[in-house]
Scaffold this motif. Structure first.
Motif, PDB file in Angstrom:
ATOM      1  N   GLN A  20      -0.944  -0.682   7.797  1.00 16.25           N
ATOM      2  CA  GLN A  20       0.052  -1.566   8.738  1.00 16.25           C
ATOM      3  C   GLN A  20       0.005  -3.010   7.740  1.00 16.25           C
ATOM      4  O   GLN A  20       0.326  -3.830   8.449  1.00 16.25           O
ATOM      5  CB  GLN A  20      -1.587  -2.229   9.614  1.00 16.25           C
ATOM      6  N   SER A  21      -0.141  -2.444   6.188  1.00 15.15           N
ATOM      7  CA  SER A  21      -0.719  -4.083   5.819  1.00 15.15           C
ATOM      8  C   SER A  21      -0.326  -3.839   3.658  1.00 15.15           C
ATOM      9  O   SER A  21      -0.162  -2.473   4.103  1.00 15.15           O
ATOM     10  CB  SER A  21      -1.824  -4.701   5.727  1.00 15.15           C
ATOM     11  N   PHE A  22       0.486  -4.588   3.252  1.00 16.34           N
ATOM     12  CA  PHE A  22       1.289  -4.549   1.923  1.00 16.34           C
ATOM     13  C   PHE A  22      -0.008  -4.502   1.061  1.00 16.34           C
ATOM     14  O   PHE A  22       0.334  -3.339   0.249  1.00 16.34           O
ATOM     15  CB  PHE A  22       1.869  -5.286   1.719  1.00 16.34           C
ATOM     16  N   CYS A  23      -1.657  -5.432   2.009  1.00 16.79           N
ATOM     17  CA  CYS A  23      -2.407  -4.729   0.587  1.00 16.79           C
ATOM     18  C   CYS A  23      -3.316  -3.279   0.693  1.00 16.79           C
ATOM     19  O   CYS A  23      -2.967  -2.657   0.263  1.00 16.79           O
ATOM     20  CB  CYS A  23      -3.921  -5.810   1.433  1.00 16.79           C
ATOM     21  N   SER A  24      -3.071  -2.631   2.534  1.00 15.63           N
ATOM     22  CA  SER A  24      -3.191  -1.139   1.385  1.00 15.63           C
ATOM     23  C   SER A  24      -2.378   0.131   0.990  1.00 15.63           C
ATOM     24  O   SER A  24      -2.964   0.672   0.838  1.00 15.63           O
ATOM     25  CB  SER A  24      -3.650  -0.989   3.331  1.00 15.63           C
ATOM     26  N   ALA A  25      -0.976  -0.736   1.484  1.00 13.87           N
ATOM     27  CA  ALA A  25       0.025  -0.356   1.006  1.00 13.87           C
ATOM     28  C   ALA A  25      -0.188   0.166  -0.789  1.00 13.87           C
ATOM     29  O   ALA A  25      -0.032   1.155  -1.323  1.00 13.87           O
ATOM     30  CB  ALA A  25       2.069  -1.031   1.585  1.00 13.87           C
ATOM     31  N   LYS A  26      -0.452  -0.785  -1.458  1.00 11.89           N
ATOM     32  CA  LYS A  26      -0.465  -0.491  -2.908  1.00 11.89           C
ATOM     33  C   LYS A  26      -2.078  -0.223  -3.174  1.00 11.89           C
ATOM     34  O   LYS A  26      -2.152   1.060  -4.133  1.00 11.89           O
ATOM     35  CB  LYS A  26      -1.628  -2.464  -3.564  1.00 11.89           C
ATOM     36  N   VAL A  27      -3.125   0.114  -2.401  1.00 16.01           N
ATOM     37  CA  VAL A  27      -4.284   0.731  -2.291  1.00 16.01           C
ATOM     38  C   VAL A  27      -3.213   2.682  -2.097  1.00 16.01           C
ATOM     39  O   VAL A  27      -4.188   3.337  -2.821  1.00 16.01           O
ATOM     40  CB  VAL A  27      -5.298   0.574  -1.254  1.00 16.01           C
ATOM     41  N   TYR A  28      -2.983   2.925  -1.093  1.00 19.47           N
ATOM     42  CA  TYR A  28      -2.161   3.736  -1.241  1.00 19.47           C
ATOM     43  C   TYR A  28      -1.172   4.499  -2.721  1.00 19.47           C
ATOM     44  O   TYR A  28      -1.354   5.723  -2.667  1.00 19.47           O
ATOM     45  CB  TYR A  28      -1.186   4.111  -0.011  1.00 19.47           C
ATOM     46  N   GLU A  29      -0.497   3.929  -3.128  1.00 22.79           N
ATOM     47  CA  GLU A  29       0.210   4.126  -3.822  1.00 22.79           C
ATOM     48  C   GLU A  29      -0.809   4.036  -4.897  1.00 22.79           C
ATOM     49  O   GLU A  29       0.216   5.262  -5.608  1.00 22.79           O
ATOM     50  CB  GLU A  29       0.822   2.683  -4.115  1.00 22.79           C
ATOM     51  N   ARG A  30      -1.388   3.804  -5.525  1.00 17.51           N
ATOM     52  CA  ARG A  30      -2.664   4.248  -6.029  1.00 17.51           C
ATOM     53  C   ARG A  30      -3.154   5.922  -6.645  1.00 17.51           C
ATOM     54  O   ARG A  30      -3.331   5.637  -7.223  1.00 17.51           O
ATOM     55  CB  ARG A  30      -3.710   2.966  -6.376  1.00 17.51           C
ATOM     56  N   VAL A  31      -3.419   5.448  -5.025  1.00 16.24           N
ATOM     57  CA  VAL A  31      -4.319   7.030  -4.645  1.00 16.24           C
ATOM     58  C   VAL A  31      -3.019   7.786  -4.790  1.00 16.24           C
ATOM     59  O   VAL A  31      -3.864   9.450  -5.497  1.00 16.24           O
ATOM     60  CB  VAL A  31      -4.567   6.761  -3.240  1.00 16.24           C
ATOM     61  N   LYS A  32      -2.167   7.940  -4.598  1.00 11.28           N
ATOM     62  CA  LYS A  32      -0.599   8.939  -4.310  1.00 11.28           C
ATOM     63  C   LYS A  32      -0.749   9.207  -6.106  1.00 11.28           C
ATOM     64  O   LYS A  32      -0.241  10.713  -6.340  1.00 11.28           O
ATOM     65  CB  LYS A  32       0.098   8.315  -3.502  1.00 11.28           C
ATOM     66  N   HIS A  33       0.077   8.135  -6.665  1.00 13.41           N
ATOM     67  CA  HIS A  33      -0.524   8.282  -8.336  1.00 13.41           C
ATOM     68  C   HIS A  33      -1.329   9.335  -9.095  1.00 13.41           C
ATOM     69  O   HIS A  33      -1.156  10.198  -9.728  1.00 13.41           O
ATOM     70  CB  HIS A  33      -0.147   6.867  -8.893  1.00 13.41           C
ATOM     71  N   VAL A  34      -2.302   9.151  -8.263  1.00 16.09           N
ATOM     72  CA  VAL A  34      -3.410  10.112  -8.544  1.00 16.09           C
ATOM     73  C   VAL A  34      -4.106  11.012  -8.389  1.00 16.09           C
ATOM     74  O   VAL A  34      -3.471  12.174  -9.440  1.00 16.09           O
ATOM     75  CB  VAL A  34      -4.962   9.249  -8.693  1.00 16.09           C
ATOM     76  N   ARG A  35      -3.506  11.619  -7.175  1.00 16.57           N
ATOM     77  CA  ARG A  35      -2.933  12.917  -6.739  1.00 16.57           C
ATOM     78  C   ARG A  35      -1.972  13.408  -7.215  1.00 16.57           C
ATOM     79  O   ARG A  35      -1.917  14.725  -7.432  1.00 16.57           O
ATOM     80  CB  ARG A  35      -3.064  12.716  -5.141  1.00 16.57           C
TER      81      ARG A  35
END
Length: 450
Positions: free
Chosen positions: A302-317
């Protein structure tokens, strides 16, 4: 009332050639400066030489007490020592003899030396701030006029000059920059249909009409040549590298669209075609952004700050998934357990940040190369599964394999059989690869031994 005519007005009326001036209306002799022009008679100029003027010559409506002008170019215009007549003479001499040929210019003028002609011309007509500012304004107007168009093509541009029969020369369709034309025209042999046509008086009406029809067909082919050159010029297709650089600005999907829609550039102008591509590029960006926001919504972000964390974890996965896929791809081709162990040790060292030590095999002293990835290579779709496996193991691109295969098939068909030595002489590659290709084609029944 005597008036002196300005140099510009004089040059508009007559040139320096006496044959271009009307003769004297009194004695019909060639006018020599200075001479007289009536200021009241017109619209055609009424000209008199000085002798007729002093005698008070009158003719029809012209009377001796009319106002007059003294026509002469014996006065300085740009600098002292150079009369208006000499200014016109030096411009005409440069036009006749060519810029830089000052010896012939001075010889044609006869009143100035070579050094004087060069210094005067360079000072007043080349380095003159008035003329240079005028040329600059014209150049800026031209650039402003063409700024909104596609890549402009002009014969004065400096396109690449590739060597004859090179890949870039073929991509440029044989364009010759020095001539601003193509080595071969479109429909290059269109003139052959006209070379034997001859219109004679004793032609029948039917034969004459047939010849006229052939000429009309030839004119239509010339129009098609001109149309194609106009498309090339308007869309800037000569300098292929500039065109490719512009295409590479777009994402891969838009590049594919650009390539597919290039054939429709002939029916629209360059501005309309570029706007069409730009609009699709914008649509692609909007769709991708919408898809990314929808992915965030499905993940409960629900926030762009959380979206950045999500993108970083997605790249690791995704990196971890890619490593596992790479391991599976390698293991299905490597049957040697020792080689598998070496590969696993190498990947573990890379993950730990340590430079891996290459362990060579005891038999050959070299490590085994991984299989070739055929994904996206041209010609892969033409291979069957066994041929794909051969190309992966031998590390041979599909296009080269198909070329070698066809050469061996042709030679075998010509001689009724083929030996390994003949195959090695036919395809100049590594002898071990040649042996594997030869054995594979024998095993599959494509060729037979001699």
């Amino acid at each position: 009332c005597a008036k002196l005519v300005a140099f510009g007005h004089y040059s508009d009326l007559f040139s320096d050639d006496p044959s271009d001036k009307p003769p004297c209306r009194g004695c019909s002799s060639n006018l020599v400066e200075p001479y007289i022009k009536c200021a009241e008679c017109g619209p055609s100029p009424f000209l008199l030489c000085l002798q007729c003027f002093t005698r008070g010559f009158e003719f029809k409506k012209h009377e001796s007490d009319h106002k007059y002008e003294i026509m002469t170019s014996d006065f300085p215009v740009l600098e002292p020592g150079w009369t208006a007549q000499e200014e016109m003479a030096v411009l005409e001499a440069v036009m006749d003899c060519g810029f830089g040929n000052w010896l012939d210019v001075a010889y044609q003028m006869r009143t100035k030396s070579k050094e004087e002609c060069e210094a005067h011309y360079m000072k007043n007509f080349i380095n003159n701030p008035l003329f240079s500012s005028t040329l600059l304004n014209l150049r800026q107007i031209e650039e402003a006029r063409t700024a909104v168009t596609a890549i402009p093509f002009k014969p004065t541009d400096d396109p690449p000059r590739p060597t004859f029969d090179s890949l870039l020369s073929r991509d440029m369709a044989g364009y010759m920059p020095a001539r601003a034309d193509f080595m071969e025209e479109f429909d290059n042999y269109a003139e052959w249909d006209l070379k034997d046509i001859d219109f004679v008086d004793d032609d029948s009406d039917l034969l004459h009409a047939l010849k006229i029809a052939v000429v009309d067909i030839y004119h239509s082919r010339l129009k098609e040549r001109g149309r194609r050159k106009k498309i090339i010029r308007d869309h800037g297709l000569i300098n292929l590298r500039k065109f490719q650089i512009l295409e590479h600005r777009y994402p891969k999907e838009v590049q594919d669209l650009y390539d597919a829609m290039r054939r429709f550039a002939r029916v629209v102008g360059p501005i309309e075609h570029d706007k069409f591509i730009e609009s699709h590029a914008l649509e692609f960006e909007l769709r991708r952004e919408i898809g990314r926001l929808q992915e965030y919504r499905r993940a409960g972000i629900q926030s762009f700050c959380s979206a950045k964390v999500y993108e970083r974890v997605k790249h690791v996965r995704e990196d971890e998934r890619r490593k596992r896929t790479m391991l599976v791809d390698v293991l299905q081709y490597i049957q040697d357990g020792r080689a598998c162990q070496q590969w696993l040790s190498k990947q573990a060292a890379i993950d730990a940040g340590i430079t891996p030590v290459v362990i060579t095999t005891s038999a050959t002293g070299r490590r085994s190369a991984p299989p070739l990835n055929l994904t996206g290579l041209p010609g892969t779709e033409k291979l069957n599964d066994r041929e794909k496996e051969l190309c992966q193991v031998v590390r041979l691109v599909p296009g080269a394999y198909l070329e070698y295969k066809q050469a061996l098939l042709n030679e075998c068909r010509r001689q009724g059989g083929l030996r390994l030595a003949q195959a090695r002489a036919l395809i100049k590659i590594d002898v071990n690869k040649t042996r594997k290709i030869y054995d594979f084609l024998i095993k599959e029944g494509y060729i037979n031994k001699a």
